[in-house]
Write an enzyme that holds these catalytic residues in place. Structure first.
Site, PDB file in Angstrom:
ATOM      1  N   TYR A   1      24.888  19.367  -8.451  1.00 22.68           N
ATOM      2  CA  TYR A   1      25.701  18.275  -7.883  1.00 22.68           C
ATOM      3  C   TYR A   1      24.973  17.532  -6.764  1.00 22.68           C
ATOM      4  O   TYR A   1      24.631  16.347  -6.894  1.00 22.68           O
ATOM      5  CB  TYR A   1      27.032  18.876  -7.407  1.00 22.68           C
ATOM      6  CG  TYR A   1      27.873  18.023  -6.486  1.00 22.68           C
ATOM      7  CD1 TYR A   1      28.050  16.660  -6.711  1.00 22.68           C
ATOM      8  CD2 TYR A   1      28.526  18.605  -5.396  1.00 22.68           C
ATOM      9  CE1 TYR A   1      28.847  15.892  -5.865  1.00 22.68           C
ATOM     10  CE2 TYR A   1      29.334  17.848  -4.553  1.00 22.68           C
ATOM     11  CZ  TYR A   1      29.486  16.494  -4.784  1.00 22.68           C
ATOM     12  OH  TYR A   1      30.269  15.753  -3.949  1.00 22.68           O
TER      13      TYR A   1
ATOM     14  N   ASN B   1      19.049  35.265  -5.808  1.00 21.00           N
ATOM     15  CA  ASN B   1      18.830  33.823  -6.032  1.00 21.00           C
ATOM     16  C   ASN B   1      18.398  33.117  -4.757  1.00 21.00           C
ATOM     17  O   ASN B   1      17.407  32.382  -4.745  1.00 21.00           O
ATOM     18  CB  ASN B   1      20.120  33.155  -6.514  1.00 21.00           C
ATOM     19  CG  ASN B   1      20.319  33.250  -8.006  1.00 21.00           C
ATOM     20  OD1 ASN B   1      19.477  33.787  -8.713  1.00 21.00           O
ATOM     21  ND2 ASN B   1      21.440  32.754  -8.477  1.00 21.00           N
TER      22      ASN B   1
ATOM     23  N   TYR C   1      27.107  34.702   1.042  1.00 24.87           N
ATOM     24  CA  TYR C   1      26.548  33.352   0.891  1.00 24.87           C
ATOM     25  C   TYR C   1      25.964  32.873   2.222  1.00 24.87           C
ATOM     26  O   TYR C   1      24.790  32.501   2.313  1.00 24.87           O
ATOM     27  CB  TYR C   1      27.614  32.383   0.380  1.00 24.87           C
ATOM     28  CG  TYR C   1      27.218  30.935   0.515  1.00 24.87           C
ATOM     29  CD1 TYR C   1      26.061  30.447  -0.093  1.00 24.87           C
ATOM     30  CD2 TYR C   1      27.984  30.045   1.278  1.00 24.87           C
ATOM     31  CE1 TYR C   1      25.680  29.121   0.042  1.00 24.87           C
ATOM     32  CE2 TYR C   1      27.618  28.718   1.413  1.00 24.87           C
ATOM     33  CZ  TYR C   1      26.468  28.261   0.800  1.00 24.87           C
ATOM     34  OH  TYR C   1      26.090  26.945   0.946  1.00 24.87           O
TER      35      TYR C   1
ATOM     36  N   PHE D   1      28.380  20.795   6.132  1.00 23.57           N
ATOM     37  CA  PHE D   1      29.789  21.143   6.164  1.00 23.57           C
ATOM     38  C   PHE D   1      30.325  20.846   4.743  1.00 23.57           C
ATOM     39  O   PHE D   1      29.552  20.935   3.792  1.00 23.57           O
ATOM     40  CB  PHE D   1      30.456  20.429   7.337  1.00 23.57           C
ATOM     41  CG  PHE D   1      30.086  21.099   8.652  1.00 23.57           C
ATOM     42  CD1 PHE D   1      31.023  21.809   9.369  1.00 23.57           C
ATOM     43  CD2 PHE D   1      28.762  21.100   9.122  1.00 23.57           C
ATOM     44  CE1 PHE D   1      30.674  22.485  10.544  1.00 23.57           C
ATOM     45  CE2 PHE D   1      28.397  21.773  10.284  1.00 23.57           C
ATOM     46  CZ  PHE D   1      29.366  22.465  10.994  1.00 23.57           C
TER      47      PHE D   1
ATOM     48  N   LYS E   1      21.844  32.411   3.396  1.00 23.35           N
ATOM     49  CA  LYS E   1      21.281  31.170   3.931  1.00 23.35           C
ATOM     50  C   LYS E   1      20.667  31.400   5.318  1.00 23.35           C
ATOM     51  O   LYS E   1      19.605  30.863   5.639  1.00 23.35           O
ATOM     52  CB  LYS E   1      22.363  30.088   4.011  1.00 23.35           C
ATOM     53  CG  LYS E   1      22.783  29.542   2.652  1.00 23.35           C
ATOM     54  CD  LYS E   1      21.714  28.640   2.052  1.00 23.35           C
ATOM     55  CE  LYS E   1      22.241  27.805   0.920  1.00 23.35           C
ATOM     56  NZ  LYS E   1      21.275  26.806   0.436  1.00 23.35           N
TER      57      LYS E   1
ATOM     58  N   THR F   1      23.484  26.582 -12.732  1.00 23.61           N
ATOM     59  CA  THR F   1      24.688  25.799 -12.432  1.00 23.61           C
ATOM     60  C   THR F   1      24.417  24.301 -12.542  1.00 23.61           C
ATOM     61  O   THR F   1      25.289  23.495 -12.214  1.00 23.61           O
ATOM     62  CB  THR F   1      25.218  26.106 -11.007  1.00 23.61           C
ATOM     63  OG1 THR F   1      24.149  25.939 -10.073  1.00 23.61           O
ATOM     64  CG2 THR F   1      25.759  27.512 -10.899  1.00 23.61           C
TER      65      THR F   1
ATOM     66  N   LEU G   1      37.444  21.193  -2.616  1.00 26.99           N
ATOM     67  CA  LEU G   1      38.832  20.735  -2.543  1.00 26.99           C
ATOM     68  C   LEU G   1      39.016  19.290  -3.006  1.00 26.99           C
ATOM     69  O   LEU G   1      39.900  19.006  -3.809  1.00 26.99           O
ATOM     70  CB  LEU G   1      39.337  20.873  -1.098  1.00 26.99           C
ATOM     71  CG  LEU G   1      40.699  20.236  -0.823  1.00 26.99           C
ATOM     72  CD1 LEU G   1      41.802  20.953  -1.577  1.00 26.99           C
ATOM     73  CD2 LEU G   1      40.983  20.215   0.670  1.00 26.99           C
TER      74      LEU G   1
ATOM     75  N   ALA H   1      18.270  24.170  -4.326  1.00 26.65           N
ATOM     76  CA  ALA H   1      18.698  25.184  -5.305  1.00 26.65           C
ATOM     77  C   ALA H   1      19.248  26.432  -4.628  1.00 26.65           C
ATOM     78  O   ALA H   1      18.599  27.013  -3.767  1.00 26.65           O
ATOM     79  CB  ALA H   1      17.511  25.562  -6.196  1.00 26.65           C
ATOM     80  N   ALA H   2      20.462  26.829  -5.027  1.00 26.76           N
ATOM     81  CA  ALA H   2      21.079  28.056  -4.482  1.00 26.76           C
ATOM     82  C   ALA H   2      22.385  28.331  -5.213  1.00 26.76           C
ATOM     83  O   ALA H   2      23.010  27.419  -5.752  1.00 26.76           O
ATOM     84  CB  ALA H   2      21.372  27.895  -2.991  1.00 26.76           C
TER      85      ALA H   2
END
Length: 335
Positions: free
Chosen positions: A13, A99, A148, A176, A152, A37, A197, A81-82
């Protein structure tokens, strides 16, 4: 052809919107994605649109030397990428450390081997954990509450050490909540299921799929979490400015928040989508997500100061671009 950069996660995305933006701005882009993904259709779309785009199907945990050997003169890397779902990371931490941490380590070590010492790293506000104050600035303590965020933060620390000891120049950009599609609605979010959301609310109001509230009850005025929703194009324009600064200047070792500087609750976002579309969204409660916290939004003063960035697009702009995207691609790229 313009300067050559490597973009990881270019079929996902945020990475696909970024790739389009960098190509549009004259860069030659070498893209890497393993389609875990990401989507093949967006790669075809970008190849058809631009001649300055080269793509390699690769997992970042594999040997990347051949890409750097073939693609001479890569001047910088933008690492998107993640694996990035908080709830999934609570259920499958192994996937996230493999990953996100091992993949990044392999990429960084290959960069050092081939003397590519400029990187923009996509990080996250999840490194902060529960907020001690808002707005959250870059000196806020880091205390991730899910794998997650921890994965990071681990990569951030490696990058920081490589900066001190190996001459790596970097921008670590802590995102964010990301929303919206490209301004023309041509490239957007295809994640299924999505945990984002604004995307889910737009899909719900368009009747593409049922909308569920999955947030826990928290200590905010309307009992739903408050987040900072930043447009995906605004976000990527910051990456463009970061790359330009890395190419122009030396000795850059910066951590910067990317948000809007304000927060909206989950219910406020739902009401905004209803207002823009003139349609009601059923408030149906689904399974509550794990690893969430009550309130977080960014201080973006440093982004303004360091490279003159601030977001231009509103929640309404994000919603309208998503409506355009989902009307063309109700199932995302996976048609």
């Amino acid at each position: 052809m313009g300067k050559k950069i490597l973009i990881t996660g270019c079929a996902g995305y945020i990475g696909s919107v970024a790739t389009d933006l960098f190509l549009k701005n004259g860069y030659t882009v070498v893209g890497i994605d393993n389609f875990q993904t990401g989507y093949r259709q967006v790669i075809d779309f970008l190849k058809d649109k631009y001649s300055n785009f080269v793509f390699y199907e690769k997992d970042l945990r594999d040997d990347l030397s051949d890409v750097f050997e073939k693609e001479k003169n890569i001047v910088a890397v933008v690492h998107y990428a993640a694996s990035c779902m908080v709830d999934e990371s609570m259920k499958d931490p192994q996937k996230y450390f493999s990953n996100n941490v091992f993949g990044a380590m392999n990429l960084l070590n290959t960069m050092i081997k081939f003397d590519v010492k400029k990187i923009v790293f996509s990080s996250t506000c999840a490194v902060y954990g529960e907020t001690q104050y808002t707005p959250v600035d870059e000196s806020h303590p880091t205390n991730p509450v899910n794998p997650y965020g921890e994965s990071k933060r681990m990569v951030e620390k490696v990058i920081e050490w490589y900066g001190k000891l190996l001459g790596l120049n970097y921008f670590i950009l802590r995102y964010f909540n990301v929303c919206g599609a490209s301004d023309d609605g041509a490239i957007g979010d295809s994640k299924k299921p999505s945990v984002l959301l604004v995307q889910n609310a737009v899909r719900g109001v368009l009747g593409i799929e049922k909308f569920y509230l999955t947030c826990p009850k928290v200590d905010t005025p309307d009992k739903t979490p408050i987040r900072d929703y930043v447009n995906v194009v605004d976000l990527n324009e910051a990456h463009l400015l970061a790359v330009e600064k890395l190419l122009r200047e030396k000795n850059i070792f910066e951590v910067i928040n990317l948000g809007t500087g304000t927060g909206n609750s989950v219910l406020e976002i739902v009401e905004e989508v209803e207002k823009i579309t003139g349609k009601k969204i059923d408030r149906v409660f689904g399974n509550t997500r794990q690893g969430e916290y009550a309130k977080i939004y960014a201080s973006i003063e440093k982004a303004k100061k360091v490279f003159g960035w601030q977001p231009k697009r509103t929640i309404e702009d994000s919603v309208r671009s998503l409506i355009a995207w989902y009307k063309k691609h109700p199932a995302g790229w996976d048609y």
